[in-house]
Motif scaffolding. Structure first.
Motif, mmCIF file in Angstrom:
data_model
loop_
_atom_site.group_PDB
_atom_site.id
_atom_site.type_symbol
_atom_site.label_atom_id
_atom_site.label_comp_id
_atom_site.label_asym_id
_atom_site.label_seq_id
_atom_site.Cartn_x
_atom_site.Cartn_y
_atom_site.Cartn_z
ATOM 1 N N LYS A 143 0.807 -1.207 0.000
ATOM 2 C CA LYS A 143 0.000 0.000 0.000
ATOM 3 C C LYS A 143 0.856 1.280 0.000
ATOM 4 N N ASN A 144 0.567 2.156 -0.972
ATOM 5 C CA ASN A 144 1.238 3.458 -1.092
ATOM 6 C C ASN A 144 2.762 3.387 -1.186
ATOM 7 N N GLU A 147 -2.948 -1.114 -3.069
ATOM 8 C CA GLU A 147 -3.618 0.185 -3.122
ATOM 9 C C GLU A 147 -2.641 1.374 -3.130
ATOM 10 N N GLY A 148 -2.806 2.241 -4.126
ATOM 11 C CA GLY A 148 -2.012 3.470 -4.176
ATOM 12 C C GLY A 148 -0.539 3.263 -4.468
ATOM 13 N N PRO A 200 -6.928 -0.513 -5.288
ATOM 14 C CA PRO A 200 -7.439 0.678 -5.963
ATOM 15 C C PRO A 200 -6.347 1.739 -6.115
ATOM 16 N N GLY A 201 -6.330 2.372 -7.276
ATOM 17 C CA GLY A 201 -5.384 3.466 -7.497
ATOM 18 C C GLY A 201 -3.953 3.026 -7.729
ATOM 19 N N THR A 235 -0.642 1.848 -9.733
ATOM 20 C CA THR A 235 -0.141 2.224 -11.059
ATOM 21 C C THR A 235 1.084 1.391 -11.420
ATOM 22 N N ASP A 239 -10.217 -0.831 -8.998
ATOM 23 C CA ASP A 239 -10.727 0.473 -9.418
ATOM 24 C C ASP A 239 -9.608 1.485 -9.572
ATOM 25 N N LYS A 240 -9.783 2.361 -10.553
ATOM 26 C CA LYS A 240 -8.881 3.506 -10.733
ATOM 27 C C LYS A 240 -7.419 3.111 -10.869
ATOM 28 N N THR A 241 -7.159 1.928 -11.341
ATOM 29 C CA THR A 241 -5.761 1.573 -11.570
ATOM 30 C C THR A 241 -5.325 2.126 -12.919
ATOM 31 N N ARG A 242 -4.005 2.342 -13.052
ATOM 32 C CA ARG A 242 -3.447 2.944 -14.259
ATOM 33 C C ARG A 242 -2.267 2.101 -14.746
ATOM 34 N N ILE A 293 -10.748 2.167 -15.216
ATOM 35 C CA ILE A 293 -9.291 1.993 -15.298
ATOM 36 C C ILE A 293 -8.796 2.697 -16.558
#
Ligand SMILES: Nc1ncnc2c1ncn2[C@@H]1O[C@H](COP(=O)(O)OP(=O)(O)OP(=O)(O)O)[C@@H](O)[C@H]1O
Ligand SMILES: [Mg+2]
Lengths: 403, 259
Positions: free
Chosen positions: A194-195, A222-223, A250-251, A253, A279-282, A309
């Motif tokens: 995470k992050n 996540e992140g 989520p998020g 990248t 969700d919101k992955t890049r 995405i």
């Protein structure tokens, strides 16, 4: 570990999905011992120079730690910074019980005969870990070095970025100048929690008759951010790899960049696969392939599983002096509302670009190399300047061979 | 000095320029008018040395040297430079690097890209790939910036004002005027500054400007205007007079009446 071995056993003869089939019986998997170095500067000058080409600085200037394996032996393994752990993977497996939870969990040992052989005759590899919230701003350098002719080098690497940490790794694979023939089988598992942020820059400097089969899988929570750069500018007989990353939180990248040069007689089959599960992955995959007589298959595969995405793939190839470039970009959208695109182009340098530069005073040759240099210089947002400079340097070293 | 004598140019088998005579003395600037497709860009590309424009007759000389068959980069080295109408973009080559390349065209000139860019409000483009995604007006300023770095002796401008907004047209006009040593005369700021007359005498740069509208003439005076019509240079005259004539009667009539 027993489980890993028994699963590997089943796949002893299992051919890989891609790449020429390599006869493993032609290589020696026997261990070759070299003494551990107390000081990196004890390294023989010719080894030193080869490693430097692969990004490893024996003086450890601007480095947070170093791992070096020569043939099957670990020469050096040391962290110079708090919050950063570096171990030979065998030692880690013995001393740190938790490593079992990571080892072999992403790259299935039964993937193919190469992962099987790597596990069954494992020599070593590294474990690099950034502790939670640790910000390791200087890169860790690692080098997997092949010196013994006819040898198969097997490694299993694990990179873990704990929550909120930042880690940069530059890893070079190289061979000694006299080595003619060899095989490298490498497994690498990436855990970006995470992050956390990981940049992993791999520079390959192989030899003309080397066969190389890296297998790597990453997971980003996540992140998290995973930057994966791959540079292969030197001749290699046969290289096939298709690193895969799962964006699980989520998020998250992931960005893959690769720069490949295909020399006459070289066969490179290099791809990148990113699965956007949350969700919101890049995701972004960018590759630049240049051939002056070799064959390059440049693959890219993006799988979008959630609405919202975003993923982009860019495969560009330049044929300078014969050779083949086969770009295979793939997109798979599995949900409504995914945003995925790709761009692929294979061609030669446009005459009008050369002439434009000529009208600014460059000769035709200068103009051509300027354009090629530009072609290979991709912006990698988030990569420390010094690492970018390393990449540019690795690319520049091969400029003459390209023209 | 640039001298063109009885030039015929073909693209493939097609004649696109014929019987072109042109003389540009040091310090002179000419403006070139002509309808779309009349061969204006082709003339500039031929002078620059693009091999796709085959000289099948006549010759081009620059600074006393026959350059009819000289390769492009050697012409750049001699001091010929061009601001293109539609330059190609080069991915991965930063505008900043391009400025440095231009500065080397005539031999090692030292320039500061930031300082030059500021003059054409282009600082924030220095780290972008040259021409990649530049708007029409941005392309014009990018081309001017390159010429500023190049310090060519013969500067050719292909429609420098087309597509440029009202605010930037002044910038473009004044930059070209400055490059061609034709800035509007202003009061002397110090004793050492040349007088208007001295400036006129010391003027060495040569300019060839393609224009449709003649707006550029609001910012600099030119010595001569010429009309290119169907691949032939048809008349040489006072720019104001020609523009007026084209405006009133159209190119076809205009070319007839002034011939
Ligand atoms: N590469 C080419 N192949 C074929 N024809 C060409 C080529 N380049 C130019 N031409 C033709 O040559 C003629 C002159 O073109 P040129 O670009 O010089 O015109 P121009 O006067 O600059 O026009 P404009 O005002 O539209 O810029 C045109 O008919 C054009 O179509
Ligand atoms: Mg034109």
């Amino acid at each position: 570990m027993l489980d890993v071995r028994s699963r590997a056993e089943q796949a002893r003869e299992k051919k890989a999905a891609l790449g020429a089939d390599i006869d493993l019986s032609k290589y020696s998997f026997a261990e070759v011992s070299h003494p551990y170095l107390q000081d990196l500067r004890q390294m023989p000058p010719e080894d030193r120079e080869q490693m430097l080409n692969a990004g490893v600085d024996a003086n450890e200037v601007d480095r947070s730690g170093t791992f070096i394996q020569k043939d099957s032996a670990v020469l050096y393994s040391k962290s110079r910074q708090e919050g950063l752990e570096i171990y030979p993977v065998k030692e880690a497996l013995e001393k740190l019980p938790w490593v079992e939870d990571y080892y072999g969990k992403l790259v299935a040992p039964e993937t193919d005969k190469y992962t099987a052989a790597a596990e069954l005759s494992l020599q070593n590899g590294y474990l690099i870990r950034a502790l939670p919230e640790a910000s390791v701003s200087m890169p860790v350098q690692s080098c997997l070095y092949l010196d013994r002719d006819g040898m198969a080098q097997t490694v299993h690497n694990i990179v873990i970025c704990e929550e909120g940490s930042e880690l940069h790794v530059i890893t070079g694979c190289a061979t000694s100048p006299h080595l003619r023939n060899g095989l490298h089988l490498g497994i690498t598992e990436f855990y970006i929690k995470k992050n956390a942020k990981l940049s992993f820059t791999m520079i390959h400097n192989w030899a003309k008759n080397m066969a190389v089969r890296p297998r790597s899988v990453g997971v980003v929570e996540e992140g998290g951010l995973f930057l994966n750069n791959y540079i292969c500018m030197k001749p290699v007989k046969s290289l096939q790899m298709y690193p895969t990353t799962y964006l699980r939180g989520p998020g998250a990248t992931a960005r893959f960049y690769s720069i490949l040069l295909g020399h006459p007689g070289s066969e490179l089959d290099v791809g990148g696969r990113i699965i956007l599960e949350a969700d919101k992955t890049r995701a972004e995959i960018i590759s630049r392939a240049i051939t002056n007589g070799g064959t390059i298959v440049a693959r890219g595969d993006l799988v979008g599983e959630k609405a919202g995405i975003k993923a982009h793939l860019e495969c560009k190839g330049l044929i300078l002096k014969g050779g083949v470039i086969h770009a295979i970009p793939e997109l798979k959208g599995k949900a409504e509302g995914v945003e995925m695109s790709h761009e692929a182009a294979v061609g030669k340098i446009a005459a009008e670009e050369i002439q434009y530069l000529q009208s600014r005073g460059l000769s035709e040759e200068e103009a051509t190399s300027t354009i090629v240099r530009g072609f290979m210089s991709v912006d990698i947002p988030g990569l420390p300047k010094k690492l970018k400079a390393k990449i540019d340097q690795a690319v520049a070293q091969s400029e003459k061979e390209m023209m | 000095m640039l001298t063109i004598e009885d030039l015929q140019v073909k693209i493939g088998d097609q004649v696109i320029l014929s019987h072109i005579d042109l003389e540009l003395k040091p310090g002179e600037t000419h403006v070139l008018f002509g309808p779309n497709g009349s061969g204006k860009t082709s003339l500039l590309m031929t002078i620059m040395g693009y091999p796709g424009y085959k000289v099948t007759h006549g010759k081009i000389a620059f600074k006393g040297q026959d350059i009819t068959h000289t390769p492009i980069h050697e012409r750049a080295g001699l001091g010929i430079g061009m601001a293109y109408q539609r330059p190609p973009s080069i991915a991965g080559l930063k505008t900043r690097q391009m400025v440095q390349i231009c500065a080397q065209a005539k031999g090692g000139r030292k320039v500061d890209p930031e300082v030059l860019a500021r003059e054409v409000k282009f600082e924030r483009f220095l780290d972008r790939d040259i021409n990649v995604g530049f708007s029409g007006g941005e392309i014009k300023r990018s081309e001017l910036l390159q010429l500023m770095a190049q310090d060519a002796d013969l500067m050719m401008f292909d429609e420098p004002e087309s597509g440029v907004d009202l605010e930037n047209i002044t910038l473009v006009g004044e930059t070209i005027a400055k490059l061609l040593q034709r800035g509007a005369p202003r009061a002397k700021k110090s004793e050492n500054e040349p007088t208007v007359k001295e400036r006129l005498i010391n003027r060495t740069k040569m300019g060839l400007i393609i224009s449709h509208t003649g707006f550029i003439l609001d910012y600099l005076t030119v010595d001569k205007a010429q009309v290119l019509y169907n691949g032939v240079l048809s008349c040489k005259n006072n720019p104001g007079e020609i523009l007026k004539c084209i405006g009133e009667f159209g190119y076809e009539e205009c070319v007839k009446c002034l011939m």
